[in-house]
Design a protein around this motif. Structure first.
Motif: not given
Ligand SMILES: Cc1cc2nc3c(=O)[nH]c(=O)nc-3n(C[C@H](O)[C@H](O)[C@H](O)COP(=O)(O)O)c2cc1C
Length: 347
Positions: A73-75, A103-105, A232-234
């Protein structure tokens, strides 16, 4: 005579005596508490042999051939660790046949300064899916400024197969420097699909999404939907930790709003029944709070659509150091999936 027999036994099974000692010493630490059994599976010890190493079958997903049903998943990029993390993750994808979301580019839209953090196509290889990532707020701005061609440039420089758009209204709201959406994200997504130049995946960032949003998305010609569920990560919680005390007091309960991956699988099954032939998007990345291969195995087998399971923080924990550490982590999950395939059936 007795010594001879003992010698022979030691040769056949050299660790037998220390193992038996371990068993006696560890037996009392190995009691399972009442009520803790995992009731999601039938365990079938009689019906299959052990899996052979590397036995998992390849399958088609996002138009490419994967060997493992796991998605990275994107990081985020643009930090001092980003390059190591992304390169390690891409190498693991190549070795185990998995797909990856960057992740965000955003930083690459107007400059190539951080390109080397994200530039992993040569590592992952041409045969596996690699997706770029932007937030819906940037998309809204690019549409307004007539600059959608910048996304084509972005995908070209990364040699990415398509774009993941993250839709994260709670994160933006709680982020001290967050953006505000001026139009409903679904309208922005439709405009991008009309532009029609690249495959699109839509995801949240760890809050999941409900029936109405999912139903609207499944009717669009998206390449896939990535759940990014709550569990999970929130990012509501994460941004609150970066915010002031009053905001923390007022908004902390927002972290508990949303949908778990299992909830979203259930909702999706209902939508499949309701939409029938109107279902245009048919691939799913089940992610958000997937802590181990059993959760992943359970959910990908529960959903009657081509799907993989995704992890962000799970990989992050093992991707900041040496590649060998990450390889051990992924390898153990892959073997776990092979074991589950042999001996576990969904109830
Ligand atoms: C360090 C970190 C950075 C992230 N950055 C992005 C991002 O740039 N774009 C995005 O779409 N999601 C991002 N996410 C969200 C993840 O893709 C994922 O949806 C979320 O972490 C839930 O998955 P998990 O429970 O397996 O961590 C990030 C997550 C982490 C942990």
């Amino acid at each position: 005579m007795k010594d001879k027999l003992l010698n022979k036994l030691t040769n056949i099974d050299p660790t037998a005596s220390s193992r038996k000692k371990d068993h006696i010493e560890l037996a009392f630490q190995s009691q399972i508490e009442e009520g803790k059994l995992d009731s999601r599976f039938y365990y079938e010890p009689l019906l299959s042999p052990h899996p052979k190493e590397g036995e998992s079958n390849s399958f088609q997903f996002l138009g490419k051939t994967l060997r493992t049903p796991i998605w990275v998943s994107s990081m985020t990029g643009g930090t001092e660790w980003a390059k190591t993390i992304n390169q390690n993750l891409a190498r693991a994808c190549h070795e185990f046949g998995m797909g990856m979301g960057l992740g965000s580019c955003r930083s690459l839209l107007y400059s190539d300064e951080t390109l080397s953090d994200f530039d992993v196509r040569a590592i992952i290889g041409e045969e596996l899916p690699l997706y770029a990532n932007l937030g819906i707020a940037q998309l809204e701005a690019l549409i307004k400024q007539n600059e959608l061609f910048l996304i084509d440039n972005l995908l070209n420089k990364l040699r990415a197969d398509g774009l993941i758009i993250h839709v994260n209204p709670l994160q933006e709201w709680l982020q001290p420097e967050g953006d505000r959406f001026k139009i409903p994200p679904i309208e922005t997504i439709k405009t991008i699909l009309e532009y029609g130049k690249f495959p699109v995946i839509i995801k949240e960032v760890g809050q999941g999404m409900g029936y109405g949003s999912l139903k609207a998305l499944f009717q669009l010609p998206l390449e896939a939907i990535d759940f990014a569920a709550n569990g999970g990560t929130n990012f509501a919680k994460l941004e609150l930790l970066r915010n002031d005390k009053t905001k923390q007091e007022i908004y902390s309960k927002l972290a508990f709003v949303g949908h778990s991956a299992e909830d979203m699988v259930g909702i999706t099954k209902r939508i499949i029944d309701e939409l029938g032939d109107d279902m245009k998007c048919k691939q799913v990345i089940i992610s958000g709070g997937i802590r181990n291969f059993l959760d992943g195995y359970y959910l990908i087998n529960k959903l009657p659509l081509p799907c993989v399971y995704g992890q962000a923080s799970g990989f992050l924990k093992h991707a900041r150091g040496t590649y060998e550490e990450l390889k051990d982590y992924v390898g153990a999950q892959v073997q776990g999936l092979e074991l589950a395939n042999s001996f576990l059936k969904l109830r």
